[in-house]
Motif scaffolding. Sequence first.
Motif, short mmCIF file in Angstrom:
data_model
loop_
_atom_site.label_atom_id
_atom_site.label_comp_id
_atom_site.label_asym_id
_atom_site.label_seq_id
_atom_site.Cartn_x
_atom_site.Cartn_y
_atom_site.Cartn_z
N ALA A 405 -43.53 -19.14 -23.37
CA ALA A 405 -43.59 -19.18 -21.91
C ALA A 405 -42.87 -17.95 -21.37
CB ALA A 405 -42.92 -20.45 -21.39
N PHE A 406 -43.32 -17.48 -20.23
CA PHE A 406 -42.57 -16.41 -19.56
C PHE A 406 -42.92 -16.37 -18.09
CE2 PHE A 406 -46.41 -14.37 -21.23
CZ PHE A 406 -46.84 -13.53 -20.22
N GLY A 407 -42.01 -15.76 -17.34
CA GLY A 407 -42.21 -15.65 -15.91
C GLY A 407 -42.39 -14.19 -15.51
N ARG A 408 -42.72 -14.00 -14.24
CA ARG A 408 -42.83 -12.66 -13.68
C ARG A 408 -41.94 -12.59 -12.45
NH1 ARG A 408 -47.44 -9.75 -15.18
NH2 ARG A 408 -46.46 -8.05 -14.02
N ALA A 409 -40.64 -12.61 -12.71
CA ALA A 409 -39.61 -12.40 -11.69
C ALA A 409 -39.84 -13.17 -10.39
CB ALA A 409 -39.49 -10.90 -11.39
N GLY A 410 -39.94 -14.48 -10.52
CA GLY A 410 -40.02 -15.31 -9.33
C GLY A 410 -41.37 -15.35 -8.65
N LYS A 411 -42.39 -14.72 -9.24
CA LYS A 411 -43.72 -14.74 -8.63
C LYS A 411 -44.69 -15.65 -9.37
CE LYS A 411 -43.37 -11.90 -5.13
NZ LYS A 411 -43.66 -10.48 -5.27
N GLY A 412 -44.45 -15.83 -10.68
CA GLY A 412 -45.38 -16.65 -11.45
C GLY A 412 -44.75 -17.04 -12.78
N PHE A 413 -45.38 -18.01 -13.44
CA PHE A 413 -44.86 -18.49 -14.72
C PHE A 413 -46.02 -19.03 -15.54
CE2 PHE A 413 -42.40 -21.21 -17.62
CZ PHE A 413 -41.33 -20.37 -17.92
N VAL A 414 -46.02 -18.75 -16.85
CA VAL A 414 -47.09 -19.25 -17.74
C VAL A 414 -46.47 -19.89 -18.98
CG1 VAL A 414 -49.06 -17.75 -17.16
CG2 VAL A 414 -47.29 -16.91 -18.71
N VAL A 415 -47.19 -20.88 -19.50
CA VAL A 415 -46.76 -21.58 -20.71
C VAL A 415 -47.98 -21.74 -21.61
CG1 VAL A 415 -45.63 -23.63 -21.62
CG2 VAL A 415 -45.19 -22.93 -19.26
N PHE A 416 -47.85 -21.34 -22.88
CA PHE A 416 -48.97 -21.45 -23.83
C PHE A 416 -48.58 -22.38 -24.98
CE2 PHE A 416 -49.47 -17.40 -21.74
CZ PHE A 416 -50.83 -17.22 -21.62
N ASN A 417 -49.54 -23.18 -25.42
CA ASN A 417 -49.34 -23.99 -26.62
C ASN A 417 -50.47 -23.73 -27.61
OD1 ASN A 417 -48.76 -25.74 -28.63
ND2 ASN A 417 -49.05 -27.62 -27.43
N ASN A 418 -50.21 -22.89 -28.59
CA ASN A 418 -51.21 -22.63 -29.64
C ASN A 418 -50.74 -23.22 -30.98
OD1 ASN A 418 -53.67 -21.59 -30.56
ND2 ASN A 418 -52.75 -19.64 -31.19
N ASP A 419 -49.84 -24.22 -30.88
CA ASP A 419 -49.39 -24.92 -32.08
C ASP A 419 -50.23 -26.17 -32.28
OD1 ASP A 419 -47.40 -23.45 -33.26
OD2 ASP A 419 -45.76 -24.37 -32.10
N ASP A 420 -50.15 -26.74 -33.47
CA ASP A 420 -50.84 -27.99 -33.73
C ASP A 420 -49.94 -29.18 -33.42
OD1 ASP A 420 -53.09 -26.66 -34.51
OD2 ASP A 420 -52.44 -26.52 -36.60
N ILE A 475 -50.80 -23.29 -19.16
CA ILE A 475 -50.53 -23.62 -17.76
C ILE A 475 -50.09 -22.35 -17.06
CG2 ILE A 475 -48.83 -24.78 -16.23
CD1 ILE A 475 -48.79 -27.12 -18.21
N ALA A 476 -50.55 -22.14 -15.85
CA ALA A 476 -50.11 -20.97 -15.08
C ALA A 476 -49.87 -21.37 -13.63
CB ALA A 476 -51.15 -19.85 -15.15
N ILE A 477 -48.71 -21.02 -13.14
CA ILE A 477 -48.40 -21.30 -11.73
C ILE A 477 -47.91 -20.01 -11.07
CG2 ILE A 477 -47.91 -23.76 -12.01
CD1 ILE A 477 -44.96 -23.13 -12.24
N HIS A 478 -48.18 -19.88 -9.79
CA HIS A 478 -47.70 -18.69 -9.07
C HIS A 478 -47.46 -19.02 -7.61
CE1 HIS A 478 -51.67 -17.99 -7.27
NE2 HIS A 478 -52.22 -18.12 -8.47
N VAL A 479 -46.77 -18.12 -6.94
CA VAL A 479 -46.31 -18.43 -5.57
C VAL A 479 -47.44 -18.61 -4.55
CG1 VAL A 479 -43.99 -17.46 -5.82
CG2 VAL A 479 -45.89 -15.97 -5.13
N GLU A 480 -48.62 -18.11 -4.84
CA GLU A 480 -49.73 -18.31 -3.90
C GLU A 480 -50.41 -19.65 -4.14
OE1 GLU A 480 -51.35 -15.59 -1.66
OE2 GLU A 480 -49.22 -15.06 -1.74
N ALA A 481 -50.01 -20.32 -5.22
CA ALA A 481 -50.61 -21.63 -5.51
C ALA A 481 -49.55 -22.72 -5.39
CB ALA A 481 -51.26 -21.64 -6.88
N ARG A 482 -48.65 -22.50 -4.43
CA ARG A 482 -47.65 -23.52 -4.16
C ARG A 482 -48.23 -24.46 -3.11
NH1 ARG A 482 -41.48 -23.02 -2.35
NH2 ARG A 482 -42.12 -21.07 -1.41
#
Length: 483
Positions: A405-420, A475-482
């Motif tokens: 997972a990582f963010g973009r300095a308060g503008k967005g955040f993503v989380v990936f699950n490619n594990d089993d 999952i991806a979230i960002h400040v324009e989709a609040r």
Amino acid sequence: MAQGLLPCPCPGTRIRPAYSYLRPKIKISPPNENLVVMNPWRPWWERYQPVSYKLCSRSGNESEFRDMVTRCNNVGVHIYVDVVFNHMLNSAAGSGNRGICNSYFNAERHDFPSVPYSRFDFNDPICKTPSGDIENYSDPIQVRYCRLYGLLDLSQWKDDVRSKIIDFLNHLIDLGVAGFRIDAAKHIRPEDINVILTKLNNLNARWFTKGSRPFIYQEVIDLGGEAVQSSEYFRNGRVTEFKYGMQLGTVLRKWNEQKMANLKSWGESWHMMPSNKAFVFVDNHDNQRGHGSGGSSILTFWNPRLYKMAVGFMLAHPYGFTRIMSSYWWPKDIQNGTDLNDWVGPPSNSDGSIKPVTIYANETCGNGWICEHRWDEIRNMVIFRNVVYGEPITNWWDNNNNQVAFGRAGKGFVVFNNDDRNLLVILPTGLPAGVYCDVISGRKEGKTCTGIQIHVAANGMARFQINYQAKHPFIAIHVEARL
Ligand code: LAG
Ligand code: CA
């Protein structure tokens, strides 16, 4: 390879008002006159065998081209043209009026009266290989002055040839295009490309700010170990980074003991060029079907789950200038590791004309067109990229395996699950508190969210759950989709 094989690739009228700050750009297939190849029947690659610089191809004639560019520019959609000027058609093409608009050529005599080019405009006297083709990529002279796949190699070091190319590109600029992909740039000396670029007009002031220059990216396949290097081309503009899709595909496929956690250092330290020079993509029209470079590591629409994750990661990550792909279906037929149908062209009728793109009520495509650019996850990640533009990576997290997972300095955040196995974790997102709409499982529509909602607490923490069989592995979230 929709890339302008679409009669109207211009989605302008369908952009939702909320997203109107997006400036879509489209790279189209070579629009100039090419050889009509009948065996195999009308392969997509016939468009890489020029006969003249008349704007005339299976995608339409000059007035149709002008109409497309005008309509697209009018709704803020910019067109970039794939320009093929390393070579003309193949040396064994014979002669006749077999250009797609009936232009005459004589391959043996190197005669292309519709440009015109004659035998003095080609590199045959300089190339010293027995076959006349490139035989050894360690020899830069061969790479630049011999025939790529037997295609007649033009002398871009000659004024006469340069001026024909310059006229062709300027004609496109005057019609309103915004820039160029330079095909086979590795096979043209960077100094010759440079001279050509300095002679180009400014973009058409009807749509572009006065003094705007064309956007340039050069197709150079440099995986290391060859005489010609990407860095030679940096001063001309962007350069394709073919390690990008190859390495990202390898990671997501978990080949070579790779895992997504390793992507923490993604970028230059993966032996890739500087971010501000790199033109990057998960797949392109060549390597999605085994041409070009990257081999079987390349992810494509044929593997949608991993493909969406790869494109999602690319668009979420700040490295490089990104491009997404838009393809058509073909009857893939893998035998002993190669696709016997790697040549099959776009959906077409028995007379060779390209079938129109059907667009359904739900905005997906039919008639054989894949339209990855319309897939919700991909389109929404393009919006994500624009929303977080310019922000650095923050709040990186991984499970030392394939959950990251990582963010973009308060503008967005993503989380990936490619594990089993399932992901269930509470992470600092760096985002302002609020309820966010995940733009992968759904989208924000007014005050509601059609997908899952993520609650970011006052301290920026949020809980994420992605089961390993979940339809959407990220999952991806960002400040324009609040909400
Ligand atoms: C490119 N980049 O440098 C394009 O991205 C790539 O699609 C082009 O090759 C290449 N340069 C030349 O513009 C494509 C196909 C080739 C095809 C070529 C010419 O990948 O497979 O070659 O276009 O149409 C075909 C046959 C060859 C044959 C050649 C000449 O596949 O076997 O030697 O035609 O007859
Ligand atoms: Ca050349």
